[in-house]
Design a protein around this motif. Structure first.
Motif, PDB file in Angstrom:
ATOM      1  N   ASP A  39       6.000  61.165   9.086  1.00  0.00           N
ATOM      2  CA  ASP A  39       5.360  60.327  10.092  1.00  0.00           C
ATOM      3  C   ASP A  39       5.285  58.861   9.686  1.00  0.00           C
ATOM      4  OD1 ASP A  39       3.530  60.599   8.060  1.00  0.00           O
ATOM      5  OD2 ASP A  39       1.806  60.996   9.371  1.00  0.00           O
ATOM      6  N   GLN A  40       5.775  58.524   8.479  1.00  0.00           N
ATOM      7  CA  GLN A  40       5.757  57.139   8.001  1.00  0.00           C
ATOM      8  C   GLN A  40       6.765  56.995   6.869  1.00  0.00           C
ATOM      9  OE1 GLN A  40       2.012  56.087   5.966  1.00  0.00           O
ATOM     10  NE2 GLN A  40       1.482  58.269   6.014  1.00  0.00           N
ATOM     11  N   PRO A  41       7.044  55.747   6.428  1.00  0.00           N
ATOM     12  CA  PRO A  41       7.991  55.565   5.328  1.00  0.00           C
ATOM     13  C   PRO A  41       7.552  56.336   4.080  1.00  0.00           C
ATOM     14  CG  PRO A  41       7.534  53.468   6.388  1.00  0.00           C
ATOM     15  CD  PRO A  41       6.578  54.460   6.985  1.00  0.00           C
ATOM     16  N   CYS A  42       8.525  56.820   3.323  1.00  0.00           N
ATOM     17  CA  CYS A  42       8.250  57.693   2.183  1.00  0.00           C
ATOM     18  C   CYS A  42       8.464  56.963   0.859  1.00  0.00           C
ATOM     19  CB  CYS A  42       9.152  58.925   2.237  1.00  0.00           C
ATOM     20  SG  CYS A  42       8.795  60.034   3.607  1.00  0.00           S
ATOM     21  N   ASP A  44       8.704  57.700  -3.573  1.00  0.00           N
ATOM     22  CA  ASP A  44       9.442  58.659  -4.392  1.00  0.00           C
ATOM     23  C   ASP A  44       8.778  60.036  -4.397  1.00  0.00           C
ATOM     24  OD1 ASP A  44      11.250  56.701  -4.974  1.00  0.00           O
ATOM     25  OD2 ASP A  44      10.395  56.192  -6.926  1.00  0.00           O
ATOM     26  N   GLU A  45       7.449  60.051  -4.437  1.00  0.00           N
ATOM     27  CA  GLU A  45       6.742  61.329  -4.452  1.00  0.00           C
ATOM     28  C   GLU A  45       6.979  62.085  -3.143  1.00  0.00           C
ATOM     29  OE1 GLU A  45       4.895  62.343  -7.204  1.00  0.00           O
ATOM     30  OE2 GLU A  45       5.771  60.559  -8.119  1.00  0.00           O
ATOM     31  N   ASP A  46       6.970  61.356  -2.038  1.00  0.00           N
ATOM     32  CA  ASP A  46       7.229  61.994  -0.748  1.00  0.00           C
ATOM     33  C   ASP A  46       8.653  62.549  -0.682  1.00  0.00           C
ATOM     34  OD1 ASP A  46       4.661  61.317   0.191  1.00  0.00           O
ATOM     35  OD2 ASP A  46       5.370  59.358   0.870  1.00  0.00           O
ATOM     36  N   GLU A  47       9.599  61.814  -1.260  1.00  0.00           N
ATOM     37  CA  GLU A  47      10.981  62.295  -1.286  1.00  0.00           C
ATOM     38  C   GLU A  47      11.079  63.621  -2.031  1.00  0.00           C
ATOM     39  OE1 GLU A  47      13.740  61.057  -0.005  1.00  0.00           O
ATOM     40  OE2 GLU A  47      13.235  59.011   0.619  1.00  0.00           O
ATOM     41  N   LEU A  48      10.332  63.733  -3.125  1.00  0.00           N
ATOM     42  CA  LEU A  48      10.343  64.988  -3.874  1.00  0.00           C
ATOM     43  C   LEU A  48       9.678  66.110  -3.083  1.00  0.00           C
ATOM     44  CD1 LEU A  48       9.550  63.735  -7.493  1.00  0.00           C
ATOM     45  CD2 LEU A  48      11.703  64.680  -6.658  1.00  0.00           C
ATOM     46  N   ARG A  49       8.588  65.792  -2.414  1.00  0.00           N
ATOM     47  CA  ARG A  49       7.939  66.803  -1.583  1.00  0.00           C
ATOM     48  C   ARG A  49       8.875  67.285  -0.483  1.00  0.00           C
ATOM     49  NH1 ARG A  49       3.511  63.835   0.939  1.00  0.00           N
ATOM     50  NH2 ARG A  49       3.094  65.801   2.022  1.00  0.00           N
ATOM     51  N   ALA A  50       9.629  66.347   0.099  1.00  0.00           N
ATOM     52  CA  ALA A  50      10.582  66.721   1.137  1.00  0.00           C
ATOM     53  C   ALA A  50      11.679  67.617   0.575  1.00  0.00           C
ATOM     54  CB  ALA A  50      11.194  65.461   1.754  1.00  0.00           C
TER      55      ALA A  50
END
Length: 281
Positions: A39-42, A44-50
């Protein structure tokens, strides 16, 4: 605000394909990777979660990737390392390195990311990387405070039947949490492998009033022999002036300093051993 992530299958339960494309076009949703939206820009941590959303159940960050989360990521690697149970199919995704889990592992969660426990991660790296890189991992793991030497020794026993465990078993007793950089650990290992007495990491030298004046990377305190790695940080003009004052002061206190560069460390380690052996004798 925590970034929300969704698998496309979850979104399609409430959105039509057309509505999904519209929301992506309006930047209300962002495609993080194939089949995963945010829902918003990611970061590095978000990239790993994805990425973990795209992997089978039981996946956890491992090796260099987990080490960075634990605080001892001294090995550089832009790939993402994960561990998976041996019973699930091996996914093929760009930038992903999959390690099969031979031993039962219960993950620890760091900032929402499941990771291989610190001691297991350190020993995995110590037995699978080249020897010159393995000791810096163990040193940094101890320095970070997330493991103790007893933790590492116990983990080596668990790994006793795995490839490379002999190297890890030899290096764990040599690990020292006082080491402050990768090259310092490597320099110490070169001396130890050269059958020289173990040098003391981070030796403080005091002045006549008992105040700690300067610190040396490695040293033999009784012989007043200091050993240091010269990296890029020493090329700055102000740093060079400071180093010259420091060297002159140490020389006045009776310390014999020996300096080595990356060329010595990685191309001619025998020169390092011969130089320090001569100084000691």
């Amino acid at each position: 605000m925590t970034t929300q992530l969704w698998r496309v299958e979850s979104l399609m339960r409430t959105l039509s394909a057309r509505r999904l494309r519209t929301r992506v076009g309006r930047d209300e949703l962002r495609r993080v990777r194939r089949g995963v939206y945010a829902d918003q820009p990611c970061d590095d941590e978000d990239e790993l979660r994805a990425l973990l959303l795209c992997l089978p159940e039981g996946a956890m960050l491992a090796r260099q990737t987990a080490a960075r989360r634990h605080g001892f990521g001294v090995l550089r690697d832009d790939l993402v390392h994960v561990q998976l149970p041996s019973t699930v199919p091996k996914p093929r995704l760009p930038g992903l390195v999959v390690h099969r889990s031979v031993l039962p592992t219960r993950p620890v969660v760091i900032r929402g990311l499941p990771c291989v426990p610190a001691a297991r991660c350190a020993v995995d790296l110590a037995r699978t990387t080249r020897r010159l890189d393995a000791l810096p991992v163990l040193d940094c793991a101890l320095r970070s405070g997330v493991v103790t030497r007893d933790d590492l020794s116990a983990e080596v026993v668990v790994h006793r039947a795995l490839r490379g465990v002999r190297q890890a078993r030899e290096l764990v007793p040599l690990a020292d949490g006082r080491a402050e950089c990768r090259q310092e650990s490597q320099l110490r290992l070169v001396l130890l492998d050269g059958r020289l007495p173990p040098p003391e990491p981070q030796v403080w030298v005091h002045d006549e009033y008992g105040f700690a004046r300067h610190r040396i990377d490695l040293g033999y305190r009784e012989r007043r022999i200091g050993i240091e790695y010269d990296g890029l940080s020493h090329l700055d003009r102000d740093a060079l002036r400071y180093d010259r004052d420091r060297v002159n002061w140490l020389d006045a206190q009776g310390w014999r300093m020996r300096y080595f560069t990356d060329r010595d460390l990685y191309r001619r380690p025998t020169h390092i051993v011969a130089t320090i052996r001569a100084a000691l004798s």
